[in-house]
Scaffold this motif. Structure first.
Motif, PDB file in Angstrom:
ATOM      1  N   TYR B 335       0.838  -1.203   0.000  1.00  9.01           N
ATOM      2  CA  TYR B 335       0.000   0.000   0.000  1.00  9.01           C
ATOM      3  C   TYR B 335       0.868   1.246   0.000  1.00  9.01           C
ATOM      4  O   TYR B 335       0.570   2.236  -0.664  1.00  9.01           O
ATOM      5  CB  TYR B 335      -0.942  -0.002   1.200  1.00  9.01           C
ATOM      6  N   GLY B 336       1.998   1.153   0.771  1.00 13.33           N
ATOM      7  CA  GLY B 336       2.938   2.265   0.793  1.00 13.33           C
ATOM      8  C   GLY B 336       3.440   2.571  -0.607  1.00 13.33           C
ATOM      9  O   GLY B 336       3.493   3.736  -1.036  1.00 13.33           O
ATOM     10  N   ALA B 337       3.748   1.503  -1.355  1.00 15.90           N
ATOM     11  CA  ALA B 337       4.253   1.693  -2.722  1.00 15.90           C
ATOM     12  C   ALA B 337       3.206   2.382  -3.589  1.00 15.90           C
ATOM     13  O   ALA B 337       3.529   3.269  -4.383  1.00 15.90           O
ATOM     14  CB  ALA B 337       4.642   0.342  -3.317  1.00 15.90           C
ATOM     15  N   LEU B 338       1.935   1.975  -3.432  1.00 21.24           N
ATOM     16  CA  LEU B 338       0.878   2.590  -4.243  1.00 21.24           C
ATOM     17  C   LEU B 338       0.779   4.085  -3.990  1.00 21.24           C
ATOM     18  O   LEU B 338       0.523   4.872  -4.897  1.00 21.24           O
ATOM     19  CB  LEU B 338      -0.485   1.971  -3.923  1.00 21.24           C
ATOM     20  N   PRO B 347      -2.618   5.300 -11.789  1.00 23.46           N
ATOM     21  CA  PRO B 347      -3.822   4.580 -12.252  1.00 23.46           C
ATOM     22  C   PRO B 347      -5.026   4.805 -11.330  1.00 23.46           C
ATOM     23  O   PRO B 347      -6.161   4.895 -11.805  1.00 23.46           O
ATOM     24  CB  PRO B 347      -3.389   3.115 -12.220  1.00 23.46           C
ATOM     25  N   ILE B 348      -4.758   4.906 -10.027  1.00 23.62           N
ATOM     26  CA  ILE B 348      -5.878   5.107  -9.094  1.00 23.62           C
ATOM     27  C   ILE B 348      -6.507   6.473  -9.348  1.00 23.62           C
ATOM     28  O   ILE B 348      -7.738   6.607  -9.459  1.00 23.62           O
ATOM     29  CB  ILE B 348      -5.386   4.998  -7.628  1.00 23.62           C
ATOM     30  N   CYS B 531      -7.933  -1.767  -2.990  1.00 25.11           N
ATOM     31  CA  CYS B 531      -8.276  -0.339  -3.141  1.00 25.11           C
ATOM     32  C   CYS B 531      -9.548  -0.188  -3.975  1.00 25.11           C
ATOM     33  O   CYS B 531     -10.468   0.544  -3.604  1.00 25.11           O
ATOM     34  CB  CYS B 531      -7.143   0.411  -3.846  1.00 25.11           C
ATOM     35  N   LEU B 532      -9.566  -0.920  -5.097  1.00 20.69           N
ATOM     36  CA  LEU B 532     -10.709  -0.830  -6.003  1.00 20.69           C
ATOM     37  C   LEU B 532     -11.986  -1.290  -5.299  1.00 20.69           C
ATOM     38  O   LEU B 532     -13.041  -0.637  -5.377  1.00 20.69           O
ATOM     39  CB  LEU B 532     -10.429  -1.695  -7.230  1.00 20.69           C
ATOM     40  N   THR B 533     -11.873  -2.408  -4.576  1.00 19.15           N
ATOM     41  CA  THR B 533     -13.042  -2.933  -3.875  1.00 19.15           C
ATOM     42  C   THR B 533     -13.519  -1.953  -2.808  1.00 19.15           C
ATOM     43  O   THR B 533     -14.720  -1.701  -2.662  1.00 19.15           O
ATOM     44  CB  THR B 533     -12.704  -4.286  -3.227  1.00 19.15           C
ATOM     45  N   ALA B 534     -12.551  -1.401  -2.058  1.00 19.43           N
ATOM     46  CA  ALA B 534     -12.916  -0.475  -0.987  1.00 19.43           C
ATOM     47  C   ALA B 534     -13.600   0.765  -1.575  1.00 19.43           C
ATOM     48  O   ALA B 534     -14.635   1.214  -1.060  1.00 19.43           O
ATOM     49  CB  ALA B 534     -11.679  -0.075  -0.196  1.00 19.43           C
ATOM     50  N   LEU B 535     -13.025   1.294  -2.654  1.00 23.61           N
ATOM     51  CA  LEU B 535     -13.634   2.485  -3.269  1.00 23.61           C
ATOM     52  C   LEU B 535     -15.035   2.158  -3.801  1.00 23.61           C
ATOM     53  O   LEU B 535     -15.972   2.947  -3.651  1.00 23.61           O
ATOM     54  CB  LEU B 535     -12.755   3.002  -4.407  1.00 23.61           C
ATOM     55  N   SER B 536     -15.186   0.973  -4.412  1.00 22.58           N
ATOM     56  CA  SER B 536     -16.494   0.564  -4.928  1.00 22.58           C
ATOM     57  C   SER B 536     -17.501   0.433  -3.799  1.00 22.58           C
ATOM     58  O   SER B 536     -18.639   0.891  -3.896  1.00 22.58           O
ATOM     59  CB  SER B 536     -16.388  -0.771  -5.658  1.00 22.58           C
ATOM     60  N   ALA B 537     -17.058  -0.230  -2.708  1.00 18.33           N
ATOM     61  CA  ALA B 537     -17.965  -0.426  -1.576  1.00 18.33           C
ATOM     62  C   ALA B 537     -18.392   0.924  -1.007  1.00 18.33           C
ATOM     63  O   ALA B 537     -19.554   1.116  -0.636  1.00 18.33           O
ATOM     64  CB  ALA B 537     -17.288  -1.278  -0.503  1.00 18.33           C
ATOM     65  N   LEU B 538     -17.439   1.844  -0.964  1.00 19.18           N
ATOM     66  CA  LEU B 538     -17.747   3.183  -0.442  1.00 19.18           C
ATOM     67  C   LEU B 538     -18.803   3.858  -1.322  1.00 19.18           C
ATOM     68  O   LEU B 538     -19.800   4.402  -0.822  1.00 19.18           O
ATOM     69  CB  LEU B 538     -16.460   4.011  -0.415  1.00 19.18           C
ATOM     70  N   ALA B 539     -18.588   3.780  -2.652  1.00 25.62           N
ATOM     71  CA  ALA B 539     -19.557   4.397  -3.567  1.00 25.62           C
ATOM     72  C   ALA B 539     -20.916   3.726  -3.435  1.00 25.62           C
ATOM     73  O   ALA B 539     -21.960   4.386  -3.427  1.00 25.62           O
ATOM     74  CB  ALA B 539     -19.049   4.289  -5.010  1.00 25.62           C
ATOM     75  N   PHE B 540     -20.902   2.384  -3.286  1.00 23.29           N
ATOM     76  CA  PHE B 540     -22.150   1.635  -3.142  1.00 23.29           C
ATOM     77  C   PHE B 540     -22.871   2.071  -1.872  1.00 23.29           C
ATOM     78  O   PHE B 540     -24.079   2.342  -1.871  1.00 23.29           O
ATOM     79  CB  PHE B 540     -21.829   0.146  -3.096  1.00 23.29           C
TER      80      PHE B 540
END
Lengths: 351, 562
Positions: B335-338, B347-348, B531-540
């Motif tokens: 995550y630190g690298a991202l 990309p994020i 990250c993608l899942t967390a962001l999606s869940a947040l939007a949902f």
């Protein structure tokens, strides 16, 4: 000079004439009821006045100014919708303040005015309630408060009581009548309920198939209907076929009609001569027990008796072949009795 | 009045340019030869046995996905809606979880879990003392496994929603007429559930037919049409790619039409105005309750395993995990690298920015179009509605190819610009793909909105803007938010359109996940997935919260009404 005037308004939806050449006027502070069966075009007429629809022809004049092309917002006509159309996402306060906010009234004056209107409608303390938490009667009062808060020039009511249950309806009607006279606002409302129209309207316009059939007081409509439609739509009516025996000396004067077994005096509407077929209308309470030897006495057999307390409604099979309703003393007759009845005034006849 | 009609025509033209025009150009491209017209590409397609095999593979994979997803989703929906047992509410929510898992992320989670070196495979291998992995996650079986896991949710949600709307008095009526439980189920419950179940079947069929991630990662030598199209394009056979695109579009339309036919007519669940759903049956007795709880938690564990695996792998530093059953070392270094490395963060930011921009544009366009349809009742309203829905009937690959064809030429007089290779092509593609979701939300919201509310605002002196911002948008906000959040989630995790149209500068998360997988940076790929899942869940959750508020209000209203 009338405060609100409709001048020859017409509106068509495809093949249907919702309003045909409608002209009406309401005095300042007057209350005009538009009474008609469903589909008669009364709601369309109200929407033309409110500005939600544009007429194909004709004008709407408010306080001397032509508002036909004005937006609903610019007309400053307050409207109470049939299902109230309260904003469910706002509180009672938010709903009532909505119009004042749209006018740009400063916040402190809005607060004061909303309080004032809510008090007027017995809703003080309801400011922060949500619409979903209110009963039907309370919602109706909020709808009125919302319409009245911005001090509109005209109040428009679309079937204001139809969403209330019968017990509540009568009480609310009284309150509404008191409120309108206290505020003194020029009011136009539509209803299909005759009792509501009689009780609330100074004058009543009867509408049918997009046309105004008659405008008058409740008494005028009941006693001297201008058309067969008004005669049968307003109040209870016995209907029979007849022929003109003696035309009236003047238009709408009293002549004589022949029902077969009897001849009755009748106020005849329409151009007639001797022998013209007419439809006769007799109110149930106009019929009285008569002496069989009376030339005007119509023989009948009592088929049914419905006891209503102070009076009874009898169904009688008359010698004309038609079954009449007859309102009389509860003890006047029993089912199976042979009776003779005659009207106590000239009946109505329409060519 | 006339201004409204002109606006209607303009919106129709804009939608046609976005939706229909690229498909039309693709059709023309498939019959074009240098300096003339030709049917050669179609002939090549028709005479190639592997093309027909691929088309058939797409079709049967989609049909089998419907059967499998229904077999899992329908019983699960019945159990959750009809029986009361400890943990029912939590399980009910968990069971909807796969819907918030972007397709590519689901696929890599399965790879980490059931792939040759996945946890489950290693565990089985160790337990049985095998020399090799017990199975290979390859071919149609692997694709169907992923499809069943991610698509049963449609049947599950539709079954539950249908049962919740089923008036209990109908079941009581059947019982009082002497029908037993089985007879009531087959003669009353199932026929009434037919429309929602057909709806779920259509949704599953279309999703499975359009599926790209699973066949791409697990297909191996087994191709379906979506992967075949991309392969043709990459190998430079553009003409064949356009023919394949049109063939897939035709199959999608045919499938959609055929399934609609079996629709069983109108939705009858809504016809009874009053009445409440049957209350869930309390399970009594120690044994049934224990069994239900054990089965429930078993299912929950199965559902959560992919997410948990992804999380675990994302915490493994590069090179730290080789042959052990469980990783020996965990840290947040991936995550630190991202966050630290700009090229990894890009990309994020790209995905977030493009998804947000396209969603906002799609919501705005949908709102304008839906108002013209519902409130304005313009003459071209049928066209507007059809064009808004059309991208839904087309697999994402089809639209990606169509846009790639339409916008690779500079012909401003024909409404064509070179957008391929620029920043603009991906947001444009996302916008087109978002139109059905936002369009339906706006249409449904406006249709449920009592027109008297807008009239009331107008008669109270509110102008258009005030009416729109104070009444219309707050009222349809929940529906709009739900549509927008679904569109945002879809575009944020998009892989199928992106792989056809991305440029290095605009590469989204999904492309970066693929790149990380290729370089065996599994931890990085998993961290992107999380990250993608967390962001999606947040939007949902944001989209659902708005709806939840309204639902709470309605419940309060109903309580009051009683």
């Amino acid at each position: 000079m009338p405060f609100l005037e409709l001048e020859r308004l017409s509106k068509r939806f495809g093949e249907i004439d919702a309003a045909r050449d409608v002209s009406l006027s309401v005095e300042r502070g007057g209350v005009l009821a538009i009474l008609g069966p469903s589909g008669s075009g009364k709601t369309t007429l109200l929407r033309l006045v409110a500005g939600f629809e544009g007429p194909d022809a004709g004008r709407v004049i408010g306080d001397g100014a032509d508002v036909t092309d004005s937006s609903p917002a610019a007309r400053r006509f307050g409207m109470v919708f049939q299902h109230y159309a309260l904003f469910p996402h706002l509180t009672v306060f938010g709903n009532v303040a909505f119009g004042l906010e749209a006018q740009g009234v400063p916040a402190d004056r809005i607060r004061a005015r909303v309080q004032e209107v809510l008090r007027l409608l017995d809703l003080a303390g309801f400011e922060s309630r949500r619409i979903g938490e209110l009963s039907g009667g309370q919602q109706q009062r909020v709808a009125l408060a919302r319409a009245l808060a911005p001090e509109p020039r005209v109040l428009l009511l679309d079937e204001p009581l139809s969403n209330l249950d019968p017990a509540l309806r009568e009480r609310t009607r009284k309150e509404l009548r008191a409120l309108i006279s206290r505020v003194g606002i020029t009011t136009l409302f539509v209803t299909h309920d005759q009792e509501e129209a009689f009780d609330l309207g100074d004058r009543i316009a009867v509408m049918n198939a997009g046309r105004i059939e008659q405008v008058g007081t409740a008494e005028e409509l009941y006693e001297s209907p201008a058309s067969l439609f008004v005669a049968t739509f307003v109040g209870r009516a016995n209907v029979a076929r007849a022929r003109v025996e003696a035309p009236p000396p003047a238009p709408r004067g009293v002549g004589t009609v022949d029902l077969g077994p009897v001849r009755w005096d009748a106020k005849i509407t329409g151009a007639v001569q001797r022998g013209t077929p007419v439809t006769v209308v007799v109110r149930p309470e106009w019929l009285k027990l008569a002496n069989g030897s009376d030339a005007r006495a119509l023989a009948a057999v009592v088929a049914e008796r419905r006891y209503m307390g102070p009076a009874a409604v009898f169904a009688i099979d008359t010698a004309t072949g038609a079954t009449f309703e007859w309102v009389s003393d509860p003890d006047a007759a029993r089912p199976g009795d042979r009776v003779s009845v005659a009207p106590d005034r000239p009946v109505l006849a329409f060519a | 009045m006339r201004r409204r009609e002109v606006a209607g025509l303009l919106v129709t033209l804009l939608l046609a340019w976005l939706v229909a025009y690229p498909l039309l150009l693709t059709g023309l491209e498939s019959v074009r030869a240098p300096g003339g017209w030709t049917l050669e590409h179609w002939a090549r397609f028709a005479s190639a046995a592997h093309e027909w095999r691929t088309l058939w593979a797409s079709l049967w994979i989609a049909a089998a996905s419907v059967v499998l997803a229904g077999a899992v989703g329908i019983p699960l929906g019945f159990v959750m809606e009809r029986f009361e047992f400890p943990g029912r509410r939590l399980l009910g929510a968990l069971a909807a979880l796969p819907i918030a898992l972007p397709p590519l992320v689901g696929v890599i989670a399965f790879l980490f879990l059931y792939g040759e070196s996945g946890f489950v495979s290693r565990a089985v291998q160790a337990a049985l003392g095998l020399r090799e992995a017990p199975w290979r996650l390859r071919g149609p079986g692997a694709i169907l496994l992923v499809h069943a896991y991610s698509m049963y949710v449609y049947f599950y949600l539709y079954t539950r929603a249908g049962l919740a709307r089923l008036d209990a008095s109908m079941l009581e009526a059947a019982a009082s007429l002497g029908a037993g439980r089985w007879r009531t189920f087959t003669r009353v419950t199932l026929p009434l559930l037919r429309p929602p179940l057909v709806g779920a079947a259509i949704l599953t069929f279309m999703t499975a037919l359009a599926s790209f991630s699973a066949p791409y990662i697990f297909g191996g030598g087994f191709r379906v049409m979506t992967t075949q199209i991309v392969a043709s394009k990459l190998s430079g056979d553009l003409a064949m790619a356009t023919v394949e695109t049109l063939a897939l579009a035709a199959v999608a339309l045919a499938g959609l039409t055929a399934l609609r036919r079996t629709g069983g007519g109108r939705d009858m669940l809504g016809s009874g105005q009053k009445g409440a759903a049957a209350a869930p049956r309390q399970l009594r007795g120690g044994l049934p309750r224990t069994l239900a709880a054990v089965a429930g938690w078993g299912i929950a564990a199965l559902l959560l395993l992919p997410h948990a695996t992804l999380l675990l792998v994302s915490l493994v530093p590069p090179g730290a995990w080789t042959t052990e059953l469980l990783p020996p070392l965990l840290s947040a270094s991936n995550y630190g690298a991202l966050l630290r490395e700009p090229e990894r963060l890009r990309p994020i930011l790209n995905s977030l920015g493009m998804a947000a921009a396209s969603t906002i544009a799609a919501v705005t366009l949908a709102l304008v179009a839906a108002r013209l349809v519902v409130v304005g009742r313009v003459r071209v309203r049928g066209w507007i509605e059809g064009l808004l829905s059309a991208p839904w009937a087309m697999p994402g690959t089809v639209f990606a190819m169509a846009l790639a064809t339409a916008f690779s030429v500079q012909q401003p007089w024909a409404g064509r610009w070179i957008l391929v290779g620029t920043f603009w092509i991906l947001p444009l593609a996302y916008l087109v793909r978002s139109l059905p979701l936002t369009g339906w939300a706006a249409l449904a919201g406006l249709r449920q909105l009592d027109p008297a509310l807008e009239e009331a605002a107008a008669s109270l002196g509110a102008g258009r803007w005030r009416t729109l911002t104070r009444v219309t948008i707050p009222m349809i906000g929940p529906a709009l938010a739900a549509g927008a959040s679904l569109a945002f989630i879809m575009t944020l995790g998009d892989f199928v359109t992106s792989i056809v149209l991305y440029t290095y500068e605009t590469r989204p998360i999904s492309i970066e996940i693929l790149a990380a997988l290729r370089e065996f940076d599994l931890g990085i790929a998993a961290a992107y997935g999380i990250c993608l899942t967390a962001l999606s869940a947040l939007a949902f959750a944001l989209g659902e919260r708005r709806r939840g508020e309204r639902r709470g209000e309605r419940r309060a209203e109903r309580r009051e009404a009683r």
